[in-house]
Design a protein around this motif. Structure first.
Motif, short mmCIF file in Angstrom:
data_model
loop_
_atom_site.label_atom_id
_atom_site.label_comp_id
_atom_site.label_asym_id
_atom_site.label_seq_id
_atom_site.Cartn_x
_atom_site.Cartn_y
_atom_site.Cartn_z
N UNK A 29 0.97 -1.04 0.05
CA UNK A 29 0.13 0.10 -0.08
C UNK A 29 0.72 1.13 -0.04
N UNK A 30 2.08 1.25 0.77
CA UNK A 30 2.88 2.38 0.81
C UNK A 30 3.29 2.64 -0.68
N UNK A 31 3.80 1.49 -1.24
CA UNK A 31 4.43 1.81 -2.44
C UNK A 31 3.48 2.33 -3.64
N UNK A 32 2.19 1.65 -3.63
CA UNK A 32 1.20 2.15 -4.51
C UNK A 32 0.99 3.68 -4.12
N UNK A 33 1.04 4.00 -2.87
CA UNK A 33 0.62 5.35 -2.76
C UNK A 33 1.77 6.39 -3.41
N UNK A 34 3.08 6.20 -3.15
CA UNK A 34 3.91 6.93 -3.59
C UNK A 34 4.11 6.81 -4.94
N UNK A 35 4.32 5.61 -5.33
CA UNK A 35 4.65 5.41 -6.93
C UNK A 35 3.63 5.04 -7.64
N UNK A 36 2.68 5.09 -7.28
CA UNK A 36 1.07 4.93 -7.93
C UNK A 36 0.96 3.32 -8.26
N UNK A 37 -0.34 3.24 -8.93
CA UNK A 37 -0.83 1.94 -8.89
C UNK A 37 -0.12 1.35 -10.04
N UNK A 38 0.41 2.19 -11.00
CA UNK A 38 1.08 1.70 -12.18
C UNK A 38 2.42 0.92 -11.70
N UNK A 39 3.05 1.37 -10.69
CA UNK A 39 4.28 0.54 -10.15
C UNK A 39 3.56 -0.60 -9.21
N UNK A 40 2.65 -0.62 -8.77
CA UNK A 40 1.87 -1.86 -8.09
C UNK A 40 1.55 -2.81 -8.96
N UNK A 41 1.21 -2.38 -10.32
CA UNK A 41 0.74 -3.37 -11.22
C UNK A 41 1.90 -3.96 -11.79
N UNK B 286 -5.63 -6.66 -12.31
CA UNK B 286 -6.89 -6.18 -12.95
C UNK B 286 -7.74 -5.49 -11.76
N UNK B 287 -7.73 -6.41 -10.70
CA UNK B 287 -8.53 -5.83 -9.42
C UNK B 287 -8.12 -4.51 -8.82
N UNK B 288 -6.59 -4.55 -8.87
CA UNK B 288 -6.05 -3.45 -8.19
C UNK B 288 -6.49 -2.01 -9.00
N UNK B 289 -6.40 -2.05 -10.43
CA UNK B 289 -6.55 -1.09 -11.35
C UNK B 289 -8.15 -0.79 -11.31
N UNK B 290 -8.82 -1.88 -11.36
CA UNK B 290 -10.34 -1.64 -11.29
C UNK B 290 -10.79 -0.81 -9.88
N UNK B 291 -10.47 -1.37 -8.92
CA UNK B 291 -10.98 -0.77 -7.47
C UNK B 291 -10.41 0.63 -7.57
N UNK B 292 -9.43 0.86 -7.92
CA UNK B 292 -8.71 2.18 -7.78
C UNK B 292 -9.49 3.14 -8.75
N UNK B 293 -10.07 2.87 -9.83
CA UNK B 293 -10.59 3.64 -10.83
C UNK B 293 -11.99 3.68 -10.27
N UNK B 294 -12.67 2.75 -9.65
CA UNK B 294 -14.14 2.66 -9.46
C UNK B 294 -14.27 3.59 -7.99
N UNK B 295 -13.33 3.11 -7.20
CA UNK B 295 -13.72 3.75 -5.77
C UNK B 295 -12.68 4.67 -5.56
N UNK B 296 -11.54 4.92 -6.10
CA UNK B 296 -10.57 5.60 -5.86
C UNK B 296 -10.94 7.11 -5.20
N UNK B 297 -11.90 7.73 -6.08
CA UNK B 297 -12.27 8.99 -5.73
C UNK B 297 -13.14 9.40 -4.24
N UNK B 298 -13.81 8.20 -4.24
CA UNK B 298 -14.75 7.94 -3.01
C UNK B 298 -13.87 7.88 -1.69
N UNK B 299 -12.86 6.80 -2.05
CA UNK B 299 -11.99 6.56 -0.74
C UNK B 299 -11.06 7.83 -0.51
N UNK B 300 -10.65 8.46 -1.53
CA UNK B 300 -9.66 9.35 -1.28
C UNK B 300 -10.39 10.66 -0.57
N UNK B 301 -11.67 11.05 -0.61
CA UNK B 301 -12.05 11.89 -0.22
C UNK B 301 -13.01 11.57 1.21
N UNK B 302 -12.78 10.21 1.64
CA UNK B 302 -13.32 9.79 2.79
C UNK B 302 -12.91 10.74 4.04
#
Lengths: 416, 461
Positions: A303-315, B26-42
């Motif tokens: 999660x820490x890596x994804x926050x700072x490097x983005x999910x692109x690096x996560x993927x 794909x799930x990581x990508x999907x969940x961030x695209x779908x819920x990212x905004x809502x989670x971020x502004x939580x």
């Protein structure tokens, strides 16, 4: 030295550039330039270069891609840990150095070893003994009793039992003619899993059970027994849901972490918030708040890596693990003896499950069970055992290469 | 051992691993695209409060434009009148992370995180303020009126049951957001918004649910004699009236709020039916309202008939939030359909509205015929039962009183409850009042509810 593999040289160059530029950023974090931080980055760059070149020179048949992927994972680890807490980063550096020795030792042993038949009983007793002693004497952290303290060192015996488990698994499945001769192995596996469940180390229990199922299937090819065993483990999992409160909590938190934000759901919610706050490209190194995630340096480092490097690096990290797994399976398929095949396959399987379980848990694809992310999470035991797994894989890769070479020589071909 | 070598199976497993890891990515990508905004502004995201610059924040107004919070430089100010400030403090919240109000829940608007690129560009030229102005559904005058009449700790919530707009929400004790940085002496309980975070035994207001269960299961013809007390499975249940209520049918028992009758009715209905109806009325339900966090209410029928009897009259382990109790009577008023309570009316960037209020339904709790019968019973309770002091004439108020027992340091005390609604289509208002430890519902909560409803109608709601 003449560079013959331009592809590798380019990859290595990019990795070192990535590492050094990250440490330049970290050195300027406090405003003024911090030479100590830059020195740490430089030293790690030197380590990667020396490690790769020496290993590639000494063991000519080493699988270079597996080693490069591991190096990249460790680079990410060092950057992220140093960014969160320089002291943790330094300790991780030391563990990586010690781990490299463990890796070389494992490589050398596997390269020469046959099937550890004479050691088998001892290994089984040792593994069960370690898990048993842990259960009795262990310290509880985050609800699991899986730490043992000896003098100044604290270690997780389950991490080392994993290696023994791999060897015992490969030995039994490669040397027994009939399935009924496997009963001591079944008893051993079930005992290990039960001890881990009793210690509440659910992640490790899942890892042992999963590795057993997959390697058993591959080794014996008997789908029905495997399905039966899956059924038995699933039954055990369902039973543990009803027996243990903490398993129920895990599942509830997975289904709706927001409902219990104030206690059990806190960690997973903070992890998701971190990932969401990073977005596609991340907040940039040093701009996020990974310290708000509990255990961000260990289980939650993804999660820490994804926050700072983005999910692109996560993927990308998920992709690197997959590449590692593909190479591991190829080495297994290329191995000459059934023992080697199953040993490497088991080792690969272990890493695959471990990375899948922890990443899947952090991103809330599956219920969270606390285990480390191989080569990335902070932790001595975890780093040493991951390095030994790497040593096992590379040991068989080297063996494969030596066989190939011998065959070519036999056929009268010239060796490159 | 096997027909084929392991390689064949390894290939198969490799395919499985590939599938698993592709799923992971794909799930990581999907969940961030779908819920990212809502989670971020939580509101739970510490990054927003850490990075927020009070100077950039927009102001908070009530529905009539009365300013409730605004920034002067990097100092946050709250309504000038201290009574108003305290009356709305839980709904408005604070910027110091003490309470969970609009300041936390609407941070994404107040600090402009949800703004589109063009809006951001335009507001950048309009001065210091970068965030949006938030308009709440509450009426500060009505809240203050209610707050000044609350002699006990507790909560009052009043909502338009057709639209779900929360018009008043007051929790006592209060805090002063102007004095937070050095309010070391205040203990913390005053930061709790009792409307959504206080869980109380519902007492006799639970009889609405028990009655709904009886109607749904056609158990409406029971007649029980009330001698003032009854013993069920060793547990003694009493009625407060001297000598009891005598012969009671469902209508009479509801109007008189007869414990002896409803205790036996709950036992007659049985554990499963009671649990089913309570669940349908959204007990044991995790709420997910976008405007505020609300705790779940709980109902369990227990393991023996004594517990079941107590649970049918809102004791045993029954717990409810005042907001939920209000929503139940609002649903009775609206053919059994519960509306989603909302507190955000509008968001304006530089005067331009960027938000459209839309009513949403939560769920149908029961059939409209059951709701109609419950409405008739609640109306009768106001006309000739325990809630006569809620009768304010014109607006046709229906309601139910409640007196919920609890123990405080070994001493048995009573929370005073009233829930009800006006069936006048001009004034679609639902209300819940709880006064902690005040005593009988009919004596304390009901008159306050009547005052609140009258005032709301005077103000034109």
């Amino acid at each position: 030295m003449i560079i013959r593999r331009y592809g590798v040289a380019i990859l290595l160059t990019f990795m070192i550039l990535f590492l050094l530029s990250a440490f330049v950023l970290l050195s300027f974090r406090e405003g003024a330039f911090d030479a100590g931080t830059m020195l740490a980055g430089g030293l790690f760059a030197a380590y990667v270069l020396v490690q790769y070149n020496v290993l590639a020179a000494v063991f000519r048949h080493l699988d270079r891609y597996v080693l490069l992927i591991t190096d990249f994972l460790m680079i990410i680890s060092i950057i992220m840990l140093y960014r969160m807490d320089p002291e943790t980063g330094q300790r991780q550096f030391i563990w990586i150095l010690v781990g490299t020795l463990f890796m070389i030792a494992a490589l050398a042993v596997i390269r020469k070893a046959n099937d550890f038949g004479r050691w088998n009983l001892f290994f089984m007793l040792l593994a069960v003994g370690m898990l048993g002693v842990t259960l009795v004497l262990a310290q509880t952290t985050y609800g699991a009793r899986n730490w043992l303290r000896i003098g100044p060192f604290a270690f997780q015996p389950s991490e080392f039992a994993k290696i023994l488990f791999l060897i015992v698994t490969a030995y039994y499945l490669s040397t027994r003619e009939h399935k009924r001769q496997l009963w001591p192995y079944f008893v051993f596996t079930i005992l290990c899993v039960l001890l881990l469940v009793a210690a509440r180390d659910l992640g490790a229990a899942l890892l042992f059970a999963g590795t057993f199922l997959i390697v058993f299937y591959v080794g014996t090819g008997s789908l029905w027994i495997t399905l039966g065993a899956i059924g038995a483990f699933a039954g055990g999992a369902v039973a543990s849901y009803y027996i243990f409160g903490h398993v129920r909590i895990r599942v509830q938190v997975w289904r709706d972490p927001w409902a219990t934000y104030n206690d059990n759901g806190y960690q997973i919610v903070q992890g998701l918030l971190a990932i969401a706050s990073g977005g596609l490209l991340g907040s940039g190194l040093g701009n996020g708040m990974p310290q708000s995630i509990p255990v961000a340096e260990s289980d939650y480092i993804f999660a820490a890596i994804c926050e700072e490097f983005g999910i692109i690096v996560g993927v990308a990290l998920i992709g690197f693990y997959l590449l590692f797994i593909v190479r591991g399976v190829l080495i297994a398929m290329d191995a000459r003896t059934k023992f080697s095949k199953l040993l490497v396959f088991g080792a690969t399987c272990l890493l695959a499950l471990q990375s899948f379980i922890i990443i899947g848990g952090v991103i809330k694809l599956i219920p969270l069970t606390g285990i480390t992310m191989p080569f990335v999470s902070y932790g001595g035991s975890s780093m040493l055992s991951s390095m030994m797994v790497l040593g096992i894989i590379e040991g068989v890769a080297v063996k494969n290469g030596e066989y190939d070479e011998a065959e070519i020589t036999e056929m009268g071909g010239a060796v490159e | 051992m096997s027909k084929y070598g392991p390689n064949r199976y390894m290939k198969g497993m490799l395919a499985v691993f590939c599938a698993l890891f592709v799923l992971l990515g794909s799930y990581l990508f999907y969940s961030t695209v779908t819920y990212g905004e809502e989670w971020f502004s939580s509101p739970y995201n510490p990054r927003i409060s850490a990075s927020r610059k009070v100077a950039d924040a927009g102001s908070i107004y009530d529905r009539n434009g009365v300013p409730l919070a605004w920034s002067v430089g990097s100092v946050r100010h709250y309504a000038e009148n201290p009574e108003v400030r305290r009356a709305v403090c839980h709904v408005v919240g604070d910027v110091y992370g003490k309470s969970m109000g609009a300041e936390a829940f609407y941070a994404r608007y107040l600090y402009g995180y949800d703004q589109g690129l063009i809006d951001r560009f335009v507001t950048a030229f309009e001065g210091d303020q970068k965030g949006g102005d938030v308009y709440l559904t509450i009426d500060a005058e009505l809240c203050t009126y209610i707050y000044e009449r609350m002699d006990y700790n507790g909560a009052v919530v009043l909502m338009n049951y057709e639209t779900g707009e929360v018009l008043a929400s007051v929790s006592n004790p209060t805090f002063d957001p102007e004095a937070i940085p050095d309010a070391a002496d205040e203990t913390g309980s005053q930061y709790l918004n009792r409307v959504t975070q206080g869980r109380y035994p519902p007492g006799s207001t639970m009889k609405i649910v028990t009655t709904a269960c009886a109607i749904e299961n056609s158990v409406t013809d029971r007649v029980y004699n009330c001698p003032g007390q009854i013993i069920i499975a060793g547990q003694r249940i009493t009625c407060p009236r001297e000598g009891g209520h005598g012969e009671e049918d469902l209508t009479g028992a509801f109007e008189d709020s007869c414990n002896v009758y409803f205790a036996q009715l709950a036992v007659a209905l049985g554990r499963d039916s009671m649990q089913r109806t309570a669940d349908a009325f959204l007990f044991n339900h995790d709420w997910h309202f976008p405007d505020f966090a609300m705790l779940a209410s709980s109902y369990t029928p227990g393991s023996n008939e004594g517990d079941l009897a107590w649970s049918g009259i809102g004791q045993y382990k029954d717990l409810i939030t005042p907001m939920h109790d209000m929503l139940i009577s609002a649903a009775v008023a609206r053919q059994g359909v519960m509306m989603q309570p909302q507190t955000l009316l509008d968001v304006r960037y530089g005067g331009r509205s960027a938000y459209t209020y839309a009513p949403h339904t939560v769920a149908a709790l029961t059939d409209s015929s059951v709701a109609a019968t419950l409405g008739t019973l609640m109306r009768a309770t106001v006309l000739e039962g325990t809630a006569t002091s809620a009768d304010i004439g014109a607006a046709a108020v229906s309601g139910k009183t409640g007196t919920a027992e609890y123990t405080d340091n070994g001493e048995i005390r009573n929370h005073s409850w009233f829930v009800g609604f006006s069936s006048d289509t001009e004034h679609p208002l639902a209300v819940a009042v709880i006064l902690e430890g005040a005593g009988f519902g009919s004596r304390y909560a009901t008159p306050l509810a009547a005052q609140a409803l009258s005032r709301a109608i005077e103000l034109g709601y």
